[in-house]
Every structure is written in C-alpha cells, then in structure tokens.
Motif scaffolding. Structure first.
Motif, PDB file in Angstrom:
ATOM      1  N   ALA A   1       0.620  -1.144  -0.105  1.00 51.27           N
ATOM      2  CA  ALA A   1      -0.096  -0.078  -0.135  1.00 51.27           C
ATOM      3  C   ALA A   1       0.704   1.184   0.029  1.00 51.27           C
ATOM      4  N   THR A   2       0.477   2.259  -0.684  1.00 49.67           N
ATOM      5  CA  THR A   2       1.205   3.322  -0.719  1.00 49.67           C
ATOM      6  C   THR A   2       0.114   4.765  -0.524  1.00 49.67           C
ATOM      7  N   PHE A   3       0.784   5.866   0.075  1.00 45.89           N
ATOM      8  CA  PHE A   3      -0.143   6.966   0.443  1.00 45.89           C
ATOM      9  C   PHE A   3       0.746   8.179   0.528  1.00 45.89           C
ATOM     10  N   ARG A   4       0.307   9.266   0.011  1.00 45.61           N
ATOM     11  CA  ARG A   4       1.014  10.544  -0.245  1.00 45.61           C
ATOM     12  C   ARG A   4       0.406  11.530   0.972  1.00 45.61           C
ATOM     13  N   VAL A   5       1.496  12.224   1.832  1.00 42.61           N
ATOM     14  CA  VAL A   5       1.022  13.035   3.015  1.00 42.61           C
ATOM     15  C   VAL A   5       2.211  13.978   2.955  1.00 42.61           C
ATOM     16  N   ARG A   6       1.778  14.875   3.919  1.00 41.73           N
ATOM     17  CA  ARG A   6       2.915  16.096   3.859  1.00 41.73           C
ATOM     18  C   ARG A   6       3.773  15.590   5.185  1.00 41.73           C
ATOM     19  N   SER A   7       4.980  15.487   5.012  1.00 38.06           N
ATOM     20  CA  SER A   7       6.040  15.068   6.160  1.00 38.06           C
ATOM     21  C   SER A   7       7.183  15.978   5.988  1.00 38.06           C
ATOM     22  N   THR A   8       8.098  15.883   6.879  1.00 34.46           N
ATOM     23  CA  THR A   8       9.371  16.364   6.886  1.00 34.46           C
ATOM     24  C   THR A   8      10.550  15.318   6.755  1.00 34.46           C
ATOM     25  N   CYS A   9      10.118  13.961   6.546  1.00 35.44           N
ATOM     26  CA  CYS A   9      10.862  12.879   6.261  1.00 35.44           C
ATOM     27  C   CYS A   9      11.703  13.073   5.122  1.00 35.44           C
ATOM     28  N   LYS A  10      12.826  12.918   4.769  1.00 34.82           N
ATOM     29  CA  LYS A  10      13.716  12.949   3.636  1.00 34.82           C
ATOM     30  C   LYS A  10      14.203  11.363   2.913  1.00 34.82           C
ATOM     31  N   SER A  11      14.513  11.324   1.694  1.00 36.14           N
ATOM     32  CA  SER A  11      14.540   9.963   1.188  1.00 36.14           C
ATOM     33  C   SER A  11      15.516  10.377  -0.249  1.00 36.14           C
ATOM     34  N   ASP A  12      16.397   9.227  -0.217  1.00 33.51           N
ATOM     35  CA  ASP A  12      17.135   9.246  -1.399  1.00 33.51           C
ATOM     36  C   ASP A  12      16.500   8.742  -2.829  1.00 33.51           C
ATOM     37  N   LYS A  13      15.304   7.795  -2.436  1.00 34.15           N
ATOM     38  CA  LYS A  13      14.433   7.325  -3.347  1.00 34.15           C
ATOM     39  C   LYS A  13      13.331   8.236  -3.578  1.00 34.15           C
ATOM     40  N   THR A  14      12.806   8.141  -4.862  1.00 38.17           N
ATOM     41  CA  THR A  14      11.690   8.597  -5.363  1.00 38.17           C
ATOM     42  C   THR A  14      10.755   7.781  -6.013  1.00 38.17           C
ATOM     43  N   ILE A  15       9.471   8.402  -6.235  1.00 43.74           N
ATOM     44  CA  ILE A  15       8.512   7.483  -7.044  1.00 43.74           C
ATOM     45  C   ILE A  15       7.749   8.636  -7.545  1.00 43.74           C
ATOM     46  N   VAL A  16       7.258   8.111  -8.887  1.00 47.29           N
ATOM     47  CA  VAL A  16       6.204   9.036  -9.881  1.00 47.29           C
ATOM     48  C   VAL A  16       4.767   8.636  -9.113  1.00 47.29           C
ATOM     49  N   TRP A  17       4.123   9.584  -8.502  1.00 48.64           N
ATOM     50  CA  TRP A  17       2.902   9.531  -7.857  1.00 48.64           C
ATOM     51  C   TRP A  17       1.953   9.503  -9.176  1.00 48.64           C
ATOM     52  N   GLU A  18       0.566   9.023  -8.613  1.00 49.18           N
ATOM     53  CA  GLU A  18      -0.631   9.014  -9.581  1.00 49.18           C
ATOM     54  C   GLU A  18      -0.817  10.472 -10.339  1.00 49.18           C
ATOM     55  N   ASP A  19      -0.340  11.485  -9.712  1.00 46.97           N
ATOM     56  CA  ASP A  19      -0.588  12.651 -10.423  1.00 46.97           C
ATOM     57  C   ASP A  19       0.660  13.049 -11.620  1.00 46.97           C
ATOM     58  N   GLY A  20       1.253  12.138 -11.666  1.00 47.66           N
ATOM     59  CA  GLY A  20       2.587  12.482 -12.660  1.00 47.66           C
ATOM     60  C   GLY A  20       3.569  13.241 -11.835  1.00 47.66           C
ATOM     61  N   GLU A  21       3.599  13.696 -10.649  1.00 46.69           N
ATOM     62  CA  GLU A  21       4.775  14.269 -10.074  1.00 46.69           C
ATOM     63  C   GLU A  21       5.579  13.174  -9.354  1.00 46.69           C
ATOM     64  N   THR A  22       6.868  13.691  -9.365  1.00 40.40           N
ATOM     65  CA  THR A  22       8.003  12.675  -8.489  1.00 40.40           C
ATOM     66  C   THR A  22       8.011  13.161  -6.999  1.00 40.40           C
ATOM     67  N   TYR A  23       7.976  12.330  -6.458  1.00 45.08           N
ATOM     68  CA  TYR A  23       7.836  12.685  -4.774  1.00 45.08           C
ATOM     69  C   TYR A  23       8.862  11.712  -4.069  1.00 45.08           C
ATOM     70  N   PRO A  24       9.556  11.926  -2.775  1.00 40.88           N
ATOM     71  CA  PRO A  24      10.494  11.174  -2.270  1.00 40.88           C
ATOM     72  C   PRO A  24       9.731  10.040  -1.698  1.00 40.88           C
ATOM     73  N   LEU A  25      10.264   9.010  -1.683  1.00 42.97           N
ATOM     74  CA  LEU A  25       9.720   7.602  -1.351  1.00 42.97           C
ATOM     75  C   LEU A  25      10.038   7.009   0.083  1.00 42.97           C
ATOM     76  N   VAL A  26       9.532   6.800   1.176  1.00 41.84           N
ATOM     77  CA  VAL A  26       9.785   6.327   2.394  1.00 41.84           C
ATOM     78  C   VAL A  26       9.226   4.992   2.481  1.00 41.84           C
ATOM     79  N   ASP A  27      10.054   3.739   2.831  1.00 39.20           N
ATOM     80  CA  ASP A  27       9.503   2.430   2.922  1.00 39.20           C
ATOM     81  C   ASP A  27       9.205   2.205   4.202  1.00 39.20           C
ATOM     82  N   LEU A  28       8.126   1.657   4.953  1.00 37.36           N
ATOM     83  CA  LEU A  28       7.533   1.207   6.004  1.00 37.36           C
ATOM     84  C   LEU A  28       7.695  -0.173   6.188  1.00 37.36           C
TER      85      LEU A  28
END
Length: 90
Positions: free
Chosen positions: A21-48
């Motif tokens: 499962a994936t979800f997008r929220v606002r956070s101060t977490c940082k990550s070297d990984k990125t992912i292209v979200w459903e809206d076509g934008e690239t966001y940092p990816l944090v694995d849980l």
C-alpha cells in the motif's frame, strides 16, 4: 517564524513493504529514493515495515486470532469438566 531553522515540509510518498500500500502525505521525512505518483509528479519515497494497511490492530486480525485462542484455552481447561460430570440426580 524564523527563517532557516525549520525543516522542509512537503509531500512524501510512504510505501508499506509488507502489503504494498502507498499513500501520499505531507512530512519532513527525507529520502534518496523517489517515485512517480498518480498525479505524474515525482516525490520522495519512504519505505515502512508496518502501516495502518497491514497492522493487526487496524485490520482486525489480532482480535480474531486472540479470540480463537481464548476459546481453545477455555475448552482445554473446562471442556472436560462438563463432560466428566454424570447426571446423578439423587
């Protein structure tokens, strides 16, 4: 608000590795990984390891398993008591 003392607060995608499962929220977490979200934008990816999508408390699996264990434990302790008594009414 003072400039330069607060961390960047932006959108981050969190991915639950146990169920995918994936979800997008606002956070101060940082990550070297990125992912292209459903809206076509690239966001940092944090694995849980665990999120609300897979945690037993939210999915209800823990409660069901513990209830089954309680019934089995009750039957083991007291099941023989009710069958070992005879119907002596006298």
């Amino acid at each position: 608000m003072k400039k330069g003392i607060h961390p960047d607060y932006g959108y981050v995608v969190f991915r639950d590795t146990s169920c995918g499962a994936t979800f997008r929220v606002r956070s101060t977490c940082k990550s070297d990984k990125t992912i292209v979200w459903e809206d076509g934008e690239t966001y940092p990816l944090v694995d849980l390891d665990v999120s609300s999508a897979s945690h037993p408390f939210y999915t209800g699996e823990q409660r069901r398993v513990s209830a089954e264990g309680r019934v089995a434990r009750f039957q083991q302790r007291f099941g023989k008591v009710s069958t070992s008594r005879s119907t002596d009414a006298g």
